[in-house]
Design an enzyme around this catalytic site. Structure first.
Site, PDB file in Angstrom:
ATOM      1  N   VAL A  51       0.582  -1.200  -0.293  1.00  0.00           N
ATOM      2  CA  VAL A  51       0.160  -0.108   0.069  1.00  0.00           C
ATOM      3  C   VAL A  51       0.648   1.271   0.060  1.00  0.00           C
ATOM      4  O   VAL A  51       0.475   2.330  -0.211  1.00  0.00           O
ATOM      5  CB  VAL A  51      -1.021   0.000   1.003  1.00  0.00           C
ATOM      6  CG1 VAL A  51      -1.919  -1.129   1.100  1.00  0.00           C
ATOM      7  CG2 VAL A  51      -0.247   0.085   2.519  1.00  0.00           C
ATOM      8  N   ASN A  77      -7.680  -3.439   4.960  1.00  0.00           N
ATOM      9  CA  ASN A  77      -7.453  -3.780   6.149  1.00  0.00           C
ATOM     10  C   ASN A  77      -5.737  -3.634   6.490  1.00  0.00           C
ATOM     11  O   ASN A  77      -5.523  -3.771   7.765  1.00  0.00           O
ATOM     12  CB  ASN A  77      -7.775  -5.346   6.099  1.00  0.00           C
ATOM     13  CG  ASN A  77      -6.964  -6.189   7.242  1.00  0.00           C
ATOM     14  OD1 ASN A  77      -7.490  -5.945   8.344  1.00  0.00           O
ATOM     15  ND2 ASN A  77      -6.327  -6.928   7.073  1.00  0.00           N
ATOM     16  N   TYR A 142      -0.162   5.443  16.463  1.00  0.00           N
ATOM     17  CA  TYR A 142      -1.075   4.401  15.812  1.00  0.00           C
ATOM     18  C   TYR A 142      -2.551   5.213  16.093  1.00  0.00           C
ATOM     19  O   TYR A 142      -3.349   4.883  15.067  1.00  0.00           O
ATOM     20  CB  TYR A 142      -0.997   3.301  16.761  1.00  0.00           C
ATOM     21  CG  TYR A 142      -2.117   2.049  16.250  1.00  0.00           C
ATOM     22  CD1 TYR A 142      -1.678   1.484  15.118  1.00  0.00           C
ATOM     23  CD2 TYR A 142      -3.216   1.642  16.967  1.00  0.00           C
ATOM     24  CE1 TYR A 142      -2.718   0.352  14.567  1.00  0.00           C
ATOM     25  CE2 TYR A 142      -3.998   0.683  16.326  1.00  0.00           C
ATOM     26  CZ  TYR A 142      -3.625   0.064  15.387  1.00  0.00           C
ATOM     27  OH  TYR A 142      -4.738  -0.790  14.919  1.00  0.00           O
ATOM     28  N   ALA A 144      -3.347   8.071  16.217  1.00  0.00           N
ATOM     29  CA  ALA A 144      -3.553   9.197  15.148  1.00  0.00           C
ATOM     30  C   ALA A 144      -3.542   8.895  13.850  1.00  0.00           C
ATOM     31  O   ALA A 144      -4.675   9.343  12.899  1.00  0.00           O
ATOM     32  CB  ALA A 144      -2.202  10.084  15.352  1.00  0.00           C
ATOM     33  N   LYS A 146      -5.263   5.782  12.778  1.00  0.00           N
ATOM     34  CA  LYS A 146      -6.675   5.434  12.661  1.00  0.00           C
ATOM     35  C   LYS A 146      -7.621   6.374  12.886  1.00  0.00           C
ATOM     36  O   LYS A 146      -8.794   6.254  12.189  1.00  0.00           O
ATOM     37  CB  LYS A 146      -6.734   4.300  13.939  1.00  0.00           C
ATOM     38  CG  LYS A 146      -5.631   2.788  13.592  1.00  0.00           C
ATOM     39  CD  LYS A 146      -6.043   2.315  11.998  1.00  0.00           C
ATOM     40  CE  LYS A 146      -5.371   1.156  12.053  1.00  0.00           C
ATOM     41  NZ  LYS A 146      -5.725   0.176  10.453  1.00  0.00           N
TER      42      LYS A 146
END
Length: 267
Positions: A51, A77, A142, A144, A146
């Site tokens: 990604v 995901n 993490y 931040a 999400k």
């Protein structure tokens, strides 16, 4: 004709569970990982996709479109974890986590939107995290990433409504997966001013994952979302206390909620 699903990060953990569950329900499922070890597994067809690299995203989407002519559902995901005192996390690691957890999903969304607009329908499910609803100690970066993805989804839903493309967030709590092994951990340094509390928090995080929910619950939740005519903006999947924590964040005064977190993490 079965619906075509593209799910990133499908080689292990939650992604693998979702992909395999959807296969049992009759979907044509393409899963991705950076370096697939097999071309198919338990009915999931695997493609190489990183990604953080736009060329691999475009190549994978093009391959699916050549084979199937459409992509009905995208499940973003792929992601990774990161822990540590913010002061001690190298800047390159902070940038890396945003590349994977935030900019990565956006790259894949942008790649599928032209076809979904042409089809005049589509569904994008972004896997965020209950941690994205709150700033958690030693998981600041993490949380931040999400949280940013969740808010972007809210905005993008409205931008794409006229094209009959639906978006939603599904936020898991702690699940029994191997996510801890793939995290970036800032080293636990003996001479660090954060050594005591960071050490305690690390142990607690790993314990939560070890005693987490069965990842198949995420497969069931995603299947239910797909079969919902008008999906909600947000879904939360996990233990009751983790889901209720999001509700409490919205109703309690800020300092009171902060005290709950401090007590939970024994800080």
């Amino acid at each position: 004709m079965s619906q075509v699903v593209l799910i990133t990060g499908a080689s292990s953990g939650i992604g693998k569970s979702i992909a395999e569950f959807l296969v049992t329900k009759g979907f044509t499922v393409y899963g991705t990982s950076r370096s697939p070890k097999v071309s198919s597994d338990n009915g999931v067809q695997f493609l190489a996709l990183d990604v953080t690299k736009e060329e691999t995203v475009s190549a994978a989407v093009d391959q699916i479109l050549k084979a199937e002519g459409r992509i009905d559902i995208l499940i973003n995901n792929a992601g990774k974890g990161i822990t540590g005192p913010l002061e001690e996390i190298p800047e390159e690691e902070l940038k890396s986590i945003f590349e994977t957890n935030y900019f990565g999903p956006l790259r894949v969304i942008k790649a599928v939107l032209p076809m979904m607009r042409k089809q005049k329908n589509g569904l994008v499910i972004n896997v965020t995290s209950i941690a994205g609803y709150m700033g958690l100690p030693y998981r600041s970066a993490y949380s931040a990433t999400k949280g940013a993805l969740s808010l972007t989804t809210e905005a993008l839903r409205m931008e794409l409504k006229e094209f009959n493309i639906k978006l939603t967030n599904v936020a898991p709590g702690d699940f029994a997966t191997n996510i801890a092994s793939g995290r970036y951990h800032a080293p636990l340094l003996e001479d660090s001013p954060y050594a005591k509390n960071y050490g305690k928090s690390l142990s607690l995080m790993d314990e939560h994952v070890d005693h987490g929910e069965d990842p198949q619950k995420m497969g069931e939740a995603v299947y239910a979302i797909i079969n919902t005519k008008e999906p909600e903006v947000h879904y939360k999947v996990g233990a009751f206390m983790q889901k209720i924590s999001v509700f409490l964040k919205g109703v309690l005064p800020g300092k009171m909620y902060e005290r709950l977190l401090l007590n939970h993490y024994k800080l």
